[in-house]
Scaffold this motif. Structure first.
Motif, PDB file in Angstrom:
ATOM      1  N   CYS A   1      39.523  23.048  31.688  1.00  0.00           N
ATOM      2  CA  CYS A   1      39.287  24.224  32.551  1.00  0.00           C
ATOM      3  C   CYS A   1      38.899  25.473  31.774  1.00  0.00           C
ATOM      4  N   THR A   2      38.304  26.387  32.506  1.00  0.00           N
ATOM      5  CA  THR A   2      37.946  27.713  32.004  1.00  0.00           C
ATOM      6  C   THR A   2      38.390  28.692  33.079  1.00  0.00           C
ATOM      7  N   ILE A   3      38.941  29.818  32.660  1.00  0.00           N
ATOM      8  CA  ILE A   3      39.422  30.797  33.641  1.00  0.00           C
ATOM      9  C   ILE A   3      38.680  32.114  33.415  1.00  0.00           C
ATOM     10  N   LEU A   4      38.097  32.633  34.488  1.00  0.00           N
ATOM     11  CA  LEU A   4      37.433  33.941  34.411  1.00  0.00           C
ATOM     12  C   LEU A   4      38.298  34.961  35.154  1.00  0.00           C
ATOM     13  N   GLN A   5      38.487  36.099  34.520  1.00  0.00           N
ATOM     14  CA  GLN A   5      39.366  37.128  35.091  1.00  0.00           C
ATOM     15  C   GLN A   5      38.588  38.440  35.268  1.00  0.00           C
ATOM     16  N   PRO A   6      37.837  38.555  36.370  1.00  0.00           N
ATOM     17  CA  PRO A   6      37.022  39.767  36.540  1.00  0.00           C
ATOM     18  C   PRO A   6      37.836  41.001  36.940  1.00  0.00           C
ATOM     19  N   ALA A   7      37.366  42.138  36.468  1.00  0.00           N
ATOM     20  CA  ALA A   7      37.871  43.441  36.926  1.00  0.00           C
ATOM     21  C   ALA A   7      37.371  43.663  38.357  1.00  0.00           C
ATOM     22  N   ALA A   8      37.731  44.796  38.957  1.00  0.00           N
ATOM     23  CA  ALA A   8      37.206  45.140  40.280  1.00  0.00           C
ATOM     24  C   ALA A   8      35.682  45.311  40.175  1.00  0.00           C
ATOM     25  N   TYR A   9      34.978  44.831  41.203  1.00  0.00           N
ATOM     26  CA  TYR A   9      33.510  44.855  41.168  1.00  0.00           C
ATOM     27  C   TYR A   9      32.964  46.261  41.472  1.00  0.00           C
ATOM     28  N   MET A  10      31.857  46.590  40.812  1.00  0.00           N
ATOM     29  CA  MET A  10      31.115  47.808  41.192  1.00  0.00           C
ATOM     30  C   MET A  10      30.670  47.692  42.650  1.00  0.00           C
ATOM     31  N   GLN A  11      30.370  46.456  43.057  1.00  0.00           N
ATOM     32  CA  GLN A  11      29.838  46.217  44.410  1.00  0.00           C
ATOM     33  C   GLN A  11      30.818  46.640  45.504  1.00  0.00           C
ATOM     34  N   ASN A  12      32.107  46.803  45.184  1.00  0.00           N
ATOM     35  CA  ASN A  12      33.054  47.244  46.216  1.00  0.00           C
ATOM     36  C   ASN A  12      32.671  48.630  46.749  1.00  0.00           C
ATOM     37  N   ILE A  13      31.919  49.361  45.930  1.00  0.00           N
ATOM     38  CA  ILE A  13      31.492  50.717  46.332  1.00  0.00           C
ATOM     39  C   ILE A  13      30.416  50.659  47.420  1.00  0.00           C
ATOM     40  N   SER A  14      29.725  49.518  47.495  1.00  0.00           N
ATOM     41  CA  SER A  14      28.600  49.423  48.446  1.00  0.00           C
ATOM     42  C   SER A  14      29.023  49.764  49.875  1.00  0.00           C
TER      43      SER A  14
END
Ligand SMILES: NC(=O)c1ccc[n+]([C@@H]2O[C@H](COP(=O)([O-])OP(=O)(O)OC[C@H]3O[C@@H](n4cnc5c(N)ncnc54)[C@H](OP(=O)(O)O)[C@@H]3O)[C@@H](O)[C@H]2O)c1
Length: 298
Positions: free
Chosen positions: A152-165
């Motif tokens: 497995c590989t785990i990606l841990q993204p921060a809050a998206y810029m797109q939430n501002i849309s």
């Protein structure tokens, strides 16, 4: 680069599928799922999209999916059907889902039954924050993955810029909130927002290139910005006055969201940008570039 199919030449001009067995993307019709499918389509990877409703078929096919399974991803039989004969799974649980842990168990069992070569979990930055139960649940799924023995590989993204849309039409419109970037937390709280397109490109990298099994990657943008600074960046892009304003959290706001806003209010949400830039092999998207794109597309 992971090996191409039989007879593949491996050169940049080879447009044949790298693998014939598809790669399953769940939560596929959501904003993350569609972005990941688009990024995989650029790599000529066969993608099977798991969607909830037939009406979502068109959007995932337009994004580049080659096949579709329609059903409830919380249901074991549906997940097993979707995972059958897939070489890898990109598991996206619907946002803030109360049954994320159980859904993780189902996904892991289906991945094991299908003997996938890779399971990539779309987690979140700082999953260990107990004050945000939707983060905490993702940590428990990560723990299940460690115990599963799956590659497995785990990606841990921060809050998206797109939430501002979602706020953009109000900020740029002619209504009473014109020029106001309204957030339900302190306008001095720091964030390292990440562009969802960068996250999707990183997802395609870990799925299509070698060396990422066992990796846990925090995916944050490089800039540390407060809502007040984000408003200043909007002002520059729009050539109109924009200021950030903290608003009261409406009383009918669902509890997990309220808990997230409380946490953001006290601590912001900040990570490191180094890993993402290395996965992208370029600097991550700046907030100003993201705003330019938002402005041009709206
Ligand atoms: N937003 C962020 O800033 C951020 C940052 C880091 C991590 N994440 C994580 O990213 C993940 C995806 O978030 P998102 O904002 O992309 O989600 P989203 O846009 O809400 O998409 C979720 C998708 O899952 C579908 N879905 C919901 N319940 C389902 C079910 N039972 N069976 C099958 N499909 C179902 C939804 O379909 P319907 O339209 O029918 O509901 C929708 O297409 C979440 O786990 C979130 O925690 C988000």
């Amino acid at each position: 680069m992971r090996s191409r199919g039989a007879g593949g030449q491996g050169g940049g001009g080879d447009t044949r599928p790298i693998h014939t067995a598809p790669l399953l993307v769940t939560g596929a019709a959501g904003k993350t799922g569609l972005a990941v499918i688009r990024a995989l389509a650029k790599r000529q990877t066969a993608v099977r999209a798991l969607i909830r409703r037939e009406s979502q078929r068109e959007s995932v096919m337009a994004a580049g999916a080659s096949s579709v399974v329609v059903g409830d991803m919380m249901k074991t039989a549906v997940y097993y059907q979707a995972a059958a004969n897939c070489r890898a799974i990109y598991h996206i649980c619907p946002n803030m889902h109360p049954d994320e842990i159980e859904n993780g168990r189902v996904a892991i069992a289906a991945a094991q039954a299908a003997a996938v070569q890779q399971f990539v979990y779309h987690s979140v930055m700082h999953p260990h924050i107990e004050a945000m139960p939707h983060h905490w649940r993702k940590m428990r799924v990560e723990e299940l993955l460690f115990a599963s023995g799956l590659p497995c590989t785990i990606l841990q993204p921060a809050a998206y810029m797109q939430n501002i849309s979602a706020s953009w039409p109000q900020i740029t419109g002619n209504g009473i909130y014109r020029g106001l970037y309204r957030v339900p937390y302190a306008i001095t709280a720091p964030f390292t927002l990440v562009d969802l397109h960068d996250v999707a490109q990183a997802a395609a990298t870990v799925l299509c290139e070698d060396g990422h099994i066992g990796g846990i990657y925090e995916l944050a943008g490089a800039e540390r910005l407060t809502p007040a600074q984000m408003a200043a960046a909007m002002e520059q892009q729009l050539s109109q006055s924009v200021r950030a304003e903290q608003v009261i959290v409406p009383p009918d706001t669902p509890k997990p969201l309220r808990q997230m806003f409380d946490y953001y209010d006290q601590h912001g949400f900040v990570g490191g940008g180094w890993v993402l830039a290395h996965l992208l092999k370029r600097p991550s998207t700046s907030f100003a570039s993201f705003l330019r794109r938002l402005k041009n597309n709206s």
